[in-house]
Design an enzyme around this catalytic site. Structure first.
Site, PDB file in Angstrom:
ATOM      1  N   LYS A   1       0.827  -1.213   0.000  1.00 53.14           N
ATOM      2  CA  LYS A   1       0.000   0.000   0.000  1.00 53.14           C
ATOM      3  C   LYS A   1       0.864   1.268   0.000  1.00 53.14           C
ATOM      4  O   LYS A   1       0.589   2.203  -0.740  1.00 53.14           O
ATOM      5  CB  LYS A   1      -0.934   0.025   1.223  1.00 53.14           C
TER       6      LYS A   1
ATOM      7  N   ARG B   1      -9.876   0.220   8.660  1.00 58.99           N
ATOM      8  CA  ARG B   1      -9.452  -1.135   8.999  1.00 58.99           C
ATOM      9  C   ARG B   1     -10.530  -1.897   9.763  1.00 58.99           C
ATOM     10  O   ARG B   1     -10.333  -3.059  10.102  1.00 58.99           O
ATOM     11  CB  ARG B   1      -8.231  -1.050   9.900  1.00 58.99           C
TER      12      ARG B   1
ATOM     13  N   ARG C   1      11.525  -6.261   5.173  1.00 61.91           N
ATOM     14  CA  ARG C   1      11.427  -4.866   5.591  1.00 61.91           C
ATOM     15  C   ARG C   1      11.942  -4.703   7.013  1.00 61.91           C
ATOM     16  O   ARG C   1      12.625  -3.728   7.337  1.00 61.91           O
ATOM     17  CB  ARG C   1       9.978  -4.379   5.484  1.00 61.91           C
TER      18      ARG C   1
ATOM     19  N   ARG D   1      11.788  -1.774  11.622  1.00 61.17           N
ATOM     20  CA  ARG D   1      10.451  -1.462  12.156  1.00 61.17           C
ATOM     21  C   ARG D   1      10.071  -2.510  13.192  1.00 61.17           C
ATOM     22  O   ARG D   1      10.105  -3.706  12.923  1.00 61.17           O
ATOM     23  CB  ARG D   1       9.436  -1.445  11.001  1.00 61.17           C
TER      24      ARG D   1
ATOM     25  N   ARG E   1      -0.591  -9.650  12.979  1.00 59.66           N
ATOM     26  CA  ARG E   1      -1.197  -8.596  12.157  1.00 59.66           C
ATOM     27  C   ARG E   1      -2.033  -9.190  11.019  1.00 59.66           C
ATOM     28  O   ARG E   1      -3.102  -8.685  10.690  1.00 59.66           O
ATOM     29  CB  ARG E   1      -0.118  -7.675  11.592  1.00 59.66           C
TER      30      ARG E   1
END
Ligand code: ADP
Length: 192
Positions: A14, A89, A128, A134, A145
């Site tokens: 996204k 969401r 990532r 992160r 998640r």
């Protein structure tokens, strides 16, 4: 206005596709994840509360994110339109977005949902995590998640289905290939 909801599971691209959409269509980008990370970095009370929830892979309360969205809408009400990234969401958030946009005589033009298989999502997010550090990109939180997405967020697709605004897009292949699929959807929306 052109108001796009860019939808999809964590790791579906996204953020990457948002950048390309903004560049081409000049939209204002609203990413609730980015807004929350700004609060975390600034160590505000909200940020401290949010960090704990985000590190567990759970959703921040609707009231908080809806408030952030309303503020952004007010700041950019005379712009060319918005791209909502990582929001809504929950169905509650989708309803709140509809209400907030209605206050400006606006509506969601289309919800583009990026479809990517779970194995690929996990692979991308682990990468990532290695590259950016992160804190929610570790295997345990990634799995959580994706589970939260399947349970709490997927129902949002039915909400937009009912309004004939849900456009699924294959989210695998090269970044440019995926973008060209998105351009095709937006092109059709703009014709109407
Ligand atoms: P990703 O899509 O990769 O999970 P985001 O940056 O969109 O990344 O979101 C990171 C975290 O921020 C989420 O796991 C959640 O805790 C929180 N968050 C972001 N957007 C929302 C939202 N609209 N509602 C509730 N929580 C959110």
């Amino acid at each position: 206005m052109l108001n796009i909801v860019l939808f999809g599971p964590p790791g579906s691209g996204k953020g990457t596709q948002s950048e390309k959409i903004i560049e081409k269509y000049n939209l204002v980008h609203i990413s609730t994840g980015d807004l929350l990370r700004e609060e975390v970095a600034a160590q505000t009370d909200l940020g401290k509360q949010a960090k704990e929830i985000m590190d567990k892979g759970e959703l921040v309360p609707d009231k908080i994110v809806i408030g952030m969205i309303r503020k952004k809408l007010e700041e950019h009400q005379n712009g060319p339109g918005f791209i909502f990234d990582g929001f809504p969401r929950t169905v509650e958030q989708a309803r709140a977005l509809r209400k907030a946009l209605t206050d400006y005589d606006e509506r969601v033009s289309v919800m583009i949902s990026l479809e990517v298989p779970r194995e690929e999502l996990v692979k991308r997010l682990l990468n990532r995590g290695k590259e950016t550090g992160r804190s929610d990109d570790n295997l345990e939180t990634i799995n959580k998640r994706i589970d939260v997405y399947n349970k709490q967020t997927i129902p949002v697709t039915y909400y937009y289905d009912k309004m004939h605004k849900h456009a699924p897009v294959e989210g695998t292949g090269s970044i440019d290939k995926i973008f060209s699929r998105i351009e095709e959807v937006i092109g059709k929306v703009k014709e109407n």
